[in-house]
Design a protein around this motif. Sequence first.
Motif: not given
Lengths: 255, 255
Positions: A226, A230, B121, B177-179, B181-182, B185-186
């Motif tokens: 991930d 970024l 997150d 869970i992901c950052p 900014a993603l 997209e996820y």
Amino acid sequence: MEFIVTHVEQGVMTLTLNRPDRLNSFNDEMHRQLAASLTQAERDDTIRCLLLTGAGRGFCAGQDLNDRNVDPNGAPPDLGMSVENFYNPLVRRLARLPKPVIAAVNGVAAGAGATLALGCGSASFVMAFSKLGLVPDCGGTWWLPRVAGHARAMGLALLGDKLSAEQAHAWGMIWQVVDDEKLSAAAQELAMHLATQPTFGLGLIKQAIHAAENNTLDAQLDLERDYQRLAGRSDDYREGVSAFLAKRKPQFTGR
Amino acid sequence: MSELIQTRHGRVLQLTLNRPAARNALNNDLLLQIAQALESAATDSAVSACVIYGNERCFAAGADLNEMAQKDLPATLNDIRPQLWGRINAFNKPLIAAVNGYALGAGCELALLCDVVIAGDNARFGLPEITLGIMPGAGGTQRLIRCVGKSLASKMILTGESIGAREAREAGLVSDICPPALTLEYGLGQAQKMARHAPLALQAAKQALRQSQEMALQTGLAQERQLFAMLAATDDRREGIDAFLQKRTPDFKGR
């Protein structure tokens, strides 16, 4: 009274803990001023590195115990309140700050001061809590075993003895030991260097290493994927690659 | 600019809540637009799944308090909101919430209504209605307890305290869970993955999952078997199994 002196130059924000007569120990007002400076560091994109140091002969002696007079006949104090309101937010914010934070530990770092220094980067470290019947706070019990190992963390925290800078260096608790007179210049130089680097990528590295403490290898591999995704979209990555191919020095903007 | 932005990505419909000044507070008008968008998508055979998103900092921070404050008891009894929620809940295709930042009150209830929640997150989930002298009114007390259990649900609803993304995943409210900014997209990625499957199978499976909350296990098993048998009458089932056996990508027709 300015308990925190801030100075911003060439992308480096220097935060000087400034209660030299009290070895820069924390009181509530100093916490508030530090929090305000951190807010500035968080919001200002031109600040690309934070340098934390102490005025006078100490770094930080932890909590100012003069603020914590315990009335022998009164109800026991709620120390958790001060940890919850001041120390924990401070440590969380420093850990989350997506920019490098360096501690130039110029003298004694005791109690919360010691853990604060660990939380960032001829000094000495004292885990003074146990001598007062207290527990290391400010993340002390979390950082210490991770940087020094379980046995050393136990020894340091239970005995509360003084640890020299050389020993701290040998144990991997600090990055570099320099002579007293060279500390300020060495720390500045390191901070200036970091402030010219790909800040966005550095921030992701910092978050990833923090996350690694709690992650399984599988989870960490996903996180690396991930974060790489970024990082690959950053301006600095493009700049880094083109500078490498053109054999020139990259000009990173931190984005 | 509209308060609900509709974007199409192949067979996936993206609904973006766009009231940034009000932190995407879900007023009646916005709920109505969501309901209408989902109703059109329900009958649009070119849409297989839907993602609801806010922005990088906020999903939806609650209902519109000004709107709510104006309603006395009779007006509340005749409020059209429950019907709007009912219409949103009736959407028969996979619905994914991609949540960054605050999902509070009605925002949390909207996420709970979705089939899958993907969280950045930085996400926070909470039902703070109790702090306003009211209580969750759109499924919060019912859906939360079904996914996180009695103790955590009761704590959140009775104290008004929110939980972070990690706790929400451990408790079962969030799947990934992901950052931040993603996150979108996820969410879209998961929706695309679903959208590659047979439309009727998706709808039948969603129906079976939904009704598991409504009935006892034996009845649920019987219903599941009926839906399973119903799929045996579809062309897409033959296509799906054939493609698998012939090691090729299936070409589903929605029949």
